[in-house]
Design an enzyme around this catalytic site. Sequence first.
Site: not given
Length: 298
Positions: A159-161
């Site tokens: 995820a681009k969290a």
Amino acid sequence: MAEIVPFHDRDGFIWMDGQLVPWREANIHILTHALHYGSAVFEGERAYGGEIFKLTEHSQRLVDSAHILEFELPQSVAEIDQACRETIAANKLTDCYVRPIAWRGSEQMGVSAQKTRIHLAIAAWDWGSYFPMEERLKGIRIGLAKYRRPDPATAPTKAKAAGLYMICTVEKHRAERAGLADALMLDYRGRIAECTGANIFLVKDGVIHTPDPDCFLDGITRRTVIALAKKRGYEVRERAILPDELATFSECFITGTAAEVTPVSAIGDFTFKPGQISEALLGDYMSLVQPDKKLAAE
Ligand code: PMP
């Protein structure tokens, strides 16, 4: 040094939950779940000549990142695409950076967030070269980070969290204190992984090597550059690369939406010479993303 204009105090409009709101009014409450518990995902996009490069891939990644964090955006991918386009048009921007961010709101405070509302905001601003252009052509110097990319069993690495970036900020600061542009992070196994906001490529005997993205972001720029390299007939090997091998490579470059294609001249004590392959792919990437130049090249 130029005076810094803080990001909260600018002119323009920010798209927020379906509406374009004046820039300075795009605010959230202090008891927002995302601020306390990192429940936010985001994207980084660039528009060239009024068109956002690979827009739908970015919107899809935003939706996928949200799913990994177990939340559902109220908007579809097509609606997010449209909102990004509206944002750059409202700000009269053609060449800019675009930042969509989705987060859990303030309905609940505590680890559990089942009842929080999901928000989406999109901002866009002028953002030139991520690394100063003169430095970029000579190749940037980067250091070796102490923190490692986490094991996929430890964190949602696909995820681009927002939360995954706290170690990136620490490492970027460590690099800047040492007069370097960025830091190369190893993964949890000690293999070469990526920089704090970009993927990495290394060249040896005319062959391009890049780490398998099995515990970090498989960047949209990374995939684009691999396709461009293959189109030129270069061999690209995606594999595990150990830091012991660094001395054997002649060229190195990093890729990312912000960094585009940026040659590297040093990683710690290992030096590289931005050469034919880095320059060719930097040129190919820039002509692909800039529609006018693309027309000229065809
Ligand atoms: N890795 C990290 C940690 C990043 O922040 C980015 C930038 N989004 C990348 C790689 C490159 O991804 P992309 O090419 O999709 O911008």
